[in-house]
Motif scaffolding. Structure first.
Motif, PDB file in Angstrom:
ATOM      1  N   GLU A 145      15.336 -66.817  85.867  1.00 26.87           N
ATOM      2  CA  GLU A 145      14.495 -66.538  85.021  1.00 26.87           C
ATOM      3  C   GLU A 145      14.775 -65.537  83.763  1.00 26.87           C
ATOM      4  O   GLU A 145      14.291 -65.698  82.616  1.00 26.87           O
ATOM      5  N   THR A 146      15.275 -64.517  84.158  1.00 25.68           N
ATOM      6  CA  THR A 146      15.891 -63.409  83.440  1.00 25.68           C
ATOM      7  C   THR A 146      16.765 -63.535  82.523  1.00 25.68           C
ATOM      8  O   THR A 146      16.606 -63.222  81.531  1.00 25.68           O
ATOM      9  N   LEU A 174      15.401 -71.242  89.321  1.00 26.50           N
ATOM     10  CA  LEU A 174      14.132 -70.690  89.402  1.00 26.50           C
ATOM     11  C   LEU A 174      13.675 -70.108  90.506  1.00 26.50           C
ATOM     12  O   LEU A 174      13.958 -70.644  91.734  1.00 26.50           O
ATOM     13  N   VAL A 199      12.470 -60.570  87.043  1.00 24.35           N
ATOM     14  CA  VAL A 199      12.316 -62.032  86.696  1.00 24.35           C
ATOM     15  C   VAL A 199      10.838 -62.139  86.106  1.00 24.35           C
ATOM     16  O   VAL A 199      10.350 -62.920  85.349  1.00 24.35           O
ATOM     17  N   THR A 200       9.976 -61.504  86.943  1.00 21.76           N
ATOM     18  CA  THR A 200       8.529 -61.396  86.520  1.00 21.76           C
ATOM     19  C   THR A 200       8.120 -60.967  85.250  1.00 21.76           C
ATOM     20  O   THR A 200       6.919 -61.375  84.717  1.00 21.76           O
ATOM     21  N   VAL A 202       9.287 -61.991  82.754  1.00 19.82           N
ATOM     22  CA  VAL A 202       9.545 -63.292  81.937  1.00 19.82           C
ATOM     23  C   VAL A 202       8.439 -64.086  82.336  1.00 19.82           C
ATOM     24  O   VAL A 202       7.578 -64.723  81.660  1.00 19.82           O
ATOM     25  N   ILE A 203       8.517 -64.574  83.660  1.00 23.94           N
ATOM     26  CA  ILE A 203       7.542 -65.575  84.351  1.00 23.94           C
ATOM     27  C   ILE A 203       5.975 -64.981  84.554  1.00 23.94           C
ATOM     28  O   ILE A 203       5.180 -66.013  84.507  1.00 23.94           O
ATOM     29  N   ALA A 207       2.695 -66.556  88.363  1.00 30.18           N
ATOM     30  CA  ALA A 207       3.686 -67.401  88.984  1.00 30.18           C
ATOM     31  C   ALA A 207       3.713 -67.334  90.259  1.00 30.18           C
ATOM     32  O   ALA A 207       4.119 -68.440  90.985  1.00 30.18           O
ATOM     33  N   GLY A 259       3.455 -62.725  81.603  1.00 28.53           N
ATOM     34  CA  GLY A 259       4.792 -62.730  81.265  1.00 28.53           C
ATOM     35  C   GLY A 259       5.130 -62.569  79.843  1.00 28.53           C
ATOM     36  O   GLY A 259       4.317 -62.249  78.929  1.00 28.53           O
ATOM     37  N   GLN A 264       9.312 -67.660  77.430  1.00 29.72           N
ATOM     38  CA  GLN A 264       9.075 -68.747  78.166  1.00 29.72           C
ATOM     39  C   GLN A 264       8.959 -69.959  77.284  1.00 29.72           C
ATOM     40  O   GLN A 264       9.287 -71.254  77.655  1.00 29.72           O
ATOM     41  N   GLU A 268      11.402 -73.274  77.572  1.00 32.88           N
ATOM     42  CA  GLU A 268      10.681 -74.639  77.656  1.00 32.88           C
ATOM     43  C   GLU A 268      11.307 -75.482  76.443  1.00 32.88           C
ATOM     44  O   GLU A 268      11.300 -76.812  77.097  1.00 32.88           O
TER      45      GLU A 268
END
Lengths: 364, 336
Positions: A145-146, A174, A199-200, A202-203, A207, A259, A264, A268
């Motif tokens: 996700e990064t 993911l 990663v976190t 971003v998410i 999550a 995030g 995001q 999407e």
């Protein structure tokens, strides 16, 4: 580029204090196994020499968080199929180029005449497409996700500028779905996750709530400096001892609960979750990112008719077991014997963030 | 009329080549030996043992912050002689030019070579030029060979490191490799990282003048400090321990390395020398280094140990230990 504050997170005196406290806390306890899911964590642990400093009761298990390592053979073979087409320029990030597929790697294909180019950012691939309107530029989109939002941005840029010879072969992965898949498998014994800071960002830390609550598994989102990791491990030990299973953020200077909403939204818009093949773990539902049909023109998997690919894996390669934390690299029969960084048999040895590569480079 | 670019004729051996040699090379490198323009340079006898070396330069980009392929070709060969304990005397220069290379670029590179040679007090006494069709080379390749003389009392060698010795370096690590990488890949930063490309012979002369019994000198070029020290550890059958907090790394070099997942210990240097010195003479050598312009930031980075022969270890800031292996394959940037 001011990274001055990093030094504070490498302070030897402070590290010694935290370690001493950790040792006292776990004295006499049964060993606890914490998985650092992320390859950057794995390398940080080795580079700082932290692994050998930890008390016996705190054990680190390396997980499937290196995007290169989890790329399935068939996806490498597909990337090679693109590279062998004379009209195609294949572009991707550094260490993917060295990963062996069934027959060769992208670097080997380049030495045989394929046009394979390393880029540092996905927009460079768009620029190559712009500079070579008579060629097809395929970007092998890899990463968690990064990285995925930057690739999404490249697709949107190409679409906005009407660049029609650029496409992405998406092998993005993911993180939360693979964590759940690991916990669903019965071969793994875990007491908590050291969740990746990058990663976190971003998410968002929220999550991991399903993993923490649903599976009773402590999760601590942790930074990448040695003191971050030590503190993250301390927080996991504290949760374990007090019987809690929460999501906690150690890496407060980079991570929030929500995030990055802009990233995001971009993800999407361009991508949708899809089943994905993971090296050694098989297909995991909803663990990959496919390009949405609105952007089908930029989807290399739809733009080209990729033939059925028969994969020939080295049967002795145990990268899959390494990725699941079932064995440590020295337990693989190929490790250090025929599988070395110059002649990798599996992806864990290829990447600078791969568990086998880290073991090879940093231990005797 | 003067040609604007290199053409195949310039390598043909005929009039165009003659004019190029006269106008560009002979003028820039002017000295009595080269001026003869014979098939060989005839040189006077030199006293002492002779050292000879050669290297080829194919760097991309050919002009980078802090230097270019021309000065690099002089520095690299001068340094190979100097770390062998030799006083560099003469160089040769062979050019492979790609058809279409702008004449102005060649002029710039040749004058940069001439300047580097003057600074290092060496003469470029012979040369060669070839021109290849467009696409058969990348703008310009340069080969330099060098001859120097070694003092009788100097016995440097990679096999001389002994337990108890100290490891010194003359300044920051990884500057050249990161300068070239940032320029090539268009990585922009607040301040540009400059290559450390420089001739080290005057510095090394001062070091050997202060203490001729230095055990090992090496320039950590490709493969970086870690790979060079591994070579010394293997040749000498000793272990080498470095201290992370003692390693001089510029903040911006460390920052870019961090972002790309590269280790400055494996990044190339072109103006650095590693010295392995008996502990009791380390201060004398360090002082001599710091008095020389190329050694102002000289420091101690580690020591030679009897344990783990053939291996190099790093004592990390937080008190851990890790192996520093040789570079295997090119360092590739990580994905996330």
């Amino acid at each position: 580029m001011a990274l001055r504050y990093v030094d504070e997170f490498r302070d030897g005196g402070l590290a010694a204090k935290i370690l001493l406290r950790l040792k006292k806390t776990v004295h006499g306890l049964e060993p606890m196994h914490f998985m650092e899911i992320c390859g950057t964590h794995t390398v940080a642990v080795f580079r700082s020499g932290l692994r050998d400093m930890l008390p016996e009761a705190v054990r680190l298990v390396s997980g499937p968080g290196c995007p290169v390592c989890v790329t399935a053979d068939e996806d490498i073979d597909r990337a090679i199929w693109f590279a062998r087409r004379p009209e195609v320029i294949v572009t991707s990030f550094g260490d993917l180029l060295r990963v062996p597929g069934s027959e060769s790697s992208l670097l080997e294909e380049r030495s045989r005449g394929a046009d394979v180019r390393m880029v540092y950012a996905s927009y460079e691939a768009v620029k190559i497409a712009q500079d070579h309107p008579d060629r097809e530029v395929v970007f092998i989109g890899i990463g968690f996700e990064t990285t995925a939002p930057t690739v999404a941005a490249a697709i949107r840029q190409a679409a906005a500028q009407g660049i029609d010879n650029f496409s992405v072969f998406s092998v993005h992965k993911l993180l939360p779905p693979v964590m759940r898949a690991l916990l669903d498998s019965d071969s793994l014994r875990l007491d908590g996750f050291l969740c990746p800071g990058h990663v976190t960002t971003v998410i968002g830390a929220r999550a991991y709530e399903e993993v923490a609550r649903g599976y009773g598994m402590p999760c601590v989102v942790t930074g990448f400096e040695p003191l971050d990791i030590l503190q993250g491990l301390s927080m996991l030990v504290d949760q374990k001892r007090s019987g809690r299973h929460d999501v906690e953020i150690q890496y407060r200077r980079g991570v929030t609960w929500e995030g990055n909403p802009a990233a995001q939204k971009l993800l999407e818009e361009i991508f949708e979750p899809a089943d994905a093949a993971w090296r050694g773990l098989g297909s995991i539902p909803g663990s990959g990112l496919a390009i949405r049909s609105a952007y089908a023109d930029y989807d290399a998997a739809r733009r080209f008719s990729i033939p059925e690919i028969r994969v020939r894996e080295n049967p002795a390669c145990r990268c899959g077991d390494v990725l699941r934390g079932v064995i440590r690299p020295p337990e693989c029969p190929l490790f250090r014997k025929v599988c070395r960084p110059q002649t990798p048999k599996g992806p864990c040895m290829v990447s600078s963030e791969g568990t086998c590569g880290a073991y090879y480079r940093y231990t005797s | 009329m003067r040609e604007e670019t290199i053409q195949l004729d310039h390598g043909s051996g005929g009039r165009a080549m003659h004019a190029l040699v006269e106008r560009v090379f002979a003028r820039a490198f002017a000295n009595d030996f080269l001026q003869e323009l014979n098939d060989s340079a005839i040189l006077p006898p030199a006293s002492g043992r002779l050292a000879m070396t050669t290297d080829s330069y194919v760097v991309d980009p050919i002009v980078f912050p802090g230097g270019d392929i021309g000065s690099l070709a002089v520095h690299g060969t001068v340094n190979d002689l100097a770390v062998s304990g030799a006083r560099p005397l003469y160089l040769t220069a062979g050019f492979v030019l790609e058809e279409g290379l702008p004449m102005a670029v060649l002029d710039r590179i040749v004058s940069s070579m001439a300047e580097a040679a003057r600074e290092a007090s060496v003469l470029i006494v012979a040369g060669d030029t070839k021109v290849v069709p467009r696409g058969k080379a990348d703008k310009i390749f340069i080969n330099t060979a060098g001859i120097g003389v070694v003092r009788d009392d100097v016995r440097l060698g990679g096999g001389n490191a002994r337990p108890g010795d100290v490891v010194l370096i003359n300044g920051t690590i990884g500057d050249h490799g990161m300068a070239v990488l940032c320029r090539r890949e268009g990585i922009a930063m607040e301040s540009e990282i400059l290559s450390d490309s420089a001739s080290l012979n005057h510095l090394i002369e001062a070091m050997l003048g202060a203490f001729p019994g230095i055990h090992v000198l090496r320039d950590p070029t490709r493969g970086g400090v870690a790979t060079t020290l591994n070579e010394i550890a293997c040749q000498s059958g000793v272990g080498i321990r470095l201290h992370e907090e003692a390693l001089p790394v510029r903040e911006d070099v460390a920052g870019v390395c961090e972002l790309l997942g590269l280790d400055p210990l494996y990044v190339a240097n072109e103006g650095k020398v590693l010295a392995v010195v008996p502990a009791e003479s380390a201060d004398v050598v360090l002082e001599a280094m710091r008095r020389s312009p190329r050694g102002r930031d000289a420091c101690r980075i580690g020591e030679v140990v009897a344990e783990e022969p053939g291996r190099v270890f790093l004592r990390t800031r937080i008190g851990g230990h890790r192996l520093l292996d040789m570079l295997r394959g090119e360092q590739l940037p990580r994905i996330c």
